[in-house]
Design a protein around this motif. Structure first.
Motif, PDB file in Angstrom:
ATOM      1  N   TYR A  79      52.473  43.930  39.955  1.00  0.00           N
ATOM      2  CA  TYR A  79      53.798  43.329  39.929  1.00  0.00           C
ATOM      3  C   TYR A  79      54.445  43.622  38.583  1.00  0.00           C
ATOM      4  O   TYR A  79      53.811  43.442  37.531  1.00  0.00           O
TER       5      TYR A  79
ATOM      6  N   HIS B  72      57.821  42.698  36.326  1.00  0.00           N
ATOM      7  CA  HIS B  72      58.961  41.788  36.234  1.00  0.00           C
ATOM      8  C   HIS B  72      60.094  42.409  35.415  1.00  0.00           C
ATOM      9  O   HIS B  72      59.881  42.847  34.276  1.00  0.00           O
TER      10      HIS B  72
ATOM     11  N   TYR C 256      48.300  38.603  47.835  1.00  0.00           N
ATOM     12  CA  TYR C 256      48.305  37.314  47.140  1.00  0.00           C
ATOM     13  C   TYR C 256      47.625  36.244  47.994  1.00  0.00           C
ATOM     14  O   TYR C 256      46.784  35.483  47.512  1.00  0.00           O
TER      15      TYR C 256
ATOM     16  N   TYR D  48      45.427  41.006  41.236  1.00  0.00           N
ATOM     17  CA  TYR D  48      46.736  41.603  40.982  1.00  0.00           C
ATOM     18  C   TYR D  48      47.022  41.560  39.484  1.00  0.00           C
ATOM     19  O   TYR D  48      46.571  40.669  38.764  1.00  0.00           O
TER      20      TYR D  48
ATOM     21  N   GLY E 232      50.064  41.485  36.656  1.00  0.00           N
ATOM     22  CA  GLY E 232      51.469  41.191  36.453  1.00  0.00           C
ATOM     23  C   GLY E 232      51.916  41.647  35.075  1.00  0.00           C
ATOM     24  O   GLY E 232      51.347  41.234  34.064  1.00  0.00           O
TER      25      GLY E 232
ATOM     26  N   ALA F 219      55.071  36.870  33.729  1.00  0.00           N
ATOM     27  CA  ALA F 219      54.285  37.371  34.853  1.00  0.00           C
ATOM     28  C   ALA F 219      52.847  36.866  34.775  1.00  0.00           C
ATOM     29  O   ALA F 219      52.310  36.616  33.697  1.00  0.00           O
TER      30      ALA F 219
ATOM     31  N   SER G  85      48.748  37.375  36.062  1.00  0.00           N
ATOM     32  CA  SER G  85      47.733  38.292  36.572  1.00  0.00           C
ATOM     33  C   SER G  85      46.531  37.487  37.050  1.00  0.00           C
ATOM     34  O   SER G  85      46.268  36.385  36.566  1.00  0.00           O
TER      35      SER G  85
ATOM     36  N   LYS H 126      48.555  34.243  32.074  1.00  0.00           N
ATOM     37  CA  LYS H 126      50.001  33.984  32.139  1.00  0.00           C
ATOM     38  C   LYS H 126      50.640  34.555  30.883  1.00  0.00           C
ATOM     39  O   LYS H 126      50.319  34.158  29.767  1.00  0.00           O
TER      40      LYS H 126
END
Length: 373
Positions: free
Chosen positions: A5, A7, A245, A251, A253, A258, A260, A268
């Motif tokens: 992902y 952002h 998810y 995953y 991020g 974002a 992970s 975070k």
């Protein structure tokens, strides 16, 4: 394989209901940020099964920035992977859509939100419905086969009949995926402040429930199958990134705020773009918090997330993934949830094989998730 992902924390204007981290678009700042993302992506040594570029508003980026960002992604994305980019009507020109398609993006997520211009203004959106319709039409002409639309329901003063028209109109546009979200008043939003000042009177929960049930019924009649509480798709058009998810798989991020989830550890990132850029350039850690989940909390979290899907929790799948017998792990909670008619058991050849939400359970999915967590 994990998912990726990315952002993009830029918008031309923040919507009244949005509490995602974002800033006003600045081309120079965006260019610096894209350089940092490219550096991080290039450092990855494993392929990703899905890629999702969200925001914010990724489509505010220039064509040059979009190409620069996608170039390293193309080196780490797996063959036949799903590649989604969020776009908004006010910034997704035909040239940008063509750029995304040419760069290998396979799926668009469009922030439609409503087919009524009055409602769009209430939400603080910049676009009109005609602009949304034009975007979707252009995307189809360019060659996009998979297009998802977001719709928000439950605004103050909204009527059930209005929602029915919205649903049928959205279906006619031609997308193969729809996400229906009930309006929420998040504390850090403009909408919440108006609510606190008494300028907005939320609709009754009973009306919101009727709107949701109407959405399920109408979408089913038009070939859209509910595969998660808020997500509906035609056959084969389910969002694989989101499914990853809900299966509680790994995953990564990238970007400020974002998250992970790698090998049972949740990270975070800092929710400040300038700090994020500084940390990347100085080769420092970009995450602010780190939480290592032991096997039992991880198993419970897997249950709490997976139950939100239409398939629910298969007992064998759960054991293979977590090492726990689900029936023993949540025996008391299951008795109460079954008694309240929020879940039902799946059977095969006389044996219980799993559980899933009932129609009532879908209305109280948060309650069920909390009980399993």
């Amino acid at each position: 394989m994990p998912s990726l992902y990315v952002h993009i924390p830029f918008c031309r204007k923040k919507c009244f209901y949005c509490d995602f981290y974002s800033l006003s678009y600045n081309p120079d700042l965006a260019s610096r940020y894209i350089d940092c993302l490219c550096r991080q992506i290039m450092s990855q040594n494993r392929p990703f099964s899905t890629v999702y570029i969200g925001g914010g508003t990724p489509s505010v980026l220039s064509i040059g920035s979009l190409k620069k960002l996608i170039r390293p992604i193309s080196r780490v994305i797996a063959k036949d992977a799903e590649f989604t980019v969020e776009v908004n009507p006010e910034s997704a020109s035909v040239s940008k859509l063509s750029c995304l398609y040419d760069q290998g993006v396979s799926r668009l997520s469009v922030g439609l939100q409503s087919v009524y211009d009055v409602k769009l203004k209430k939400l603080g959106r910049l676009n009109t419905y005609l602009e949304s319709k034009t975007l979707i039409k252009n995307a189809g002409k360019i060659g996009f086969k998979h297009i998802s639309l977001d719709l928000i329901y439950g605004l103050w003063g909204e009527r059930l009949k209005d929602w029915e028209v919205e649903l049928k109109t959205a279906i006619e546009i031609g997308a193969d995926h729809l996400s229906l979200y009930s309006l929420t008043y998040e504390p850090k939003t403009e909408l919440y402040q108006r609510y606190k000042r008494g300028e907005i009177v939320p609709i009754k929960e009973s009306l919101s429930a009727k709107m949701y049930k109407m959405g399920v019924k109408i979408l089913a009649e038009h070939g859209f199958k509910r595969y998660e509480v808020s997500n509906f798709a035609r056959f084969g058009a389910e969002c694989r990134h989101n499914i990853n998810y809900w299966d509680n798989n790994d995953y990564l991020g990238l970007g400020p705020s974002a998250v992970s989830y790698i090998d049972g550890v949740r990270f975070k990132n800092v929710d400040d773009l300038f700090q994020y850029i500084d940390r990347v350039l100085s080769a420092s850690k970009t995450f602010l918090t780190e939480e290592s989940l032991k096997s039992l909390p991880r198993a419970k979290e897997t249950a709490a997330i997976k139950i939100r899907t239409a398939k629910g929790i298969d007992f064998k799948w759960f054991y293979d993934k977590t090492g726990y017998d689900f029936l023993k792990l949540k025996a008391d909670e299951l008795i109460n949830l079954k008694k309240d008619k929020l879940i039902k058991y799946r059977f095969k050849k006389g044996d219980w094989t799993g559980i899933c939400l009932t129609d009532l359970g879908f209305l109280f999915a948060d309650t069920v998730s909390s009980a399993l967590l």
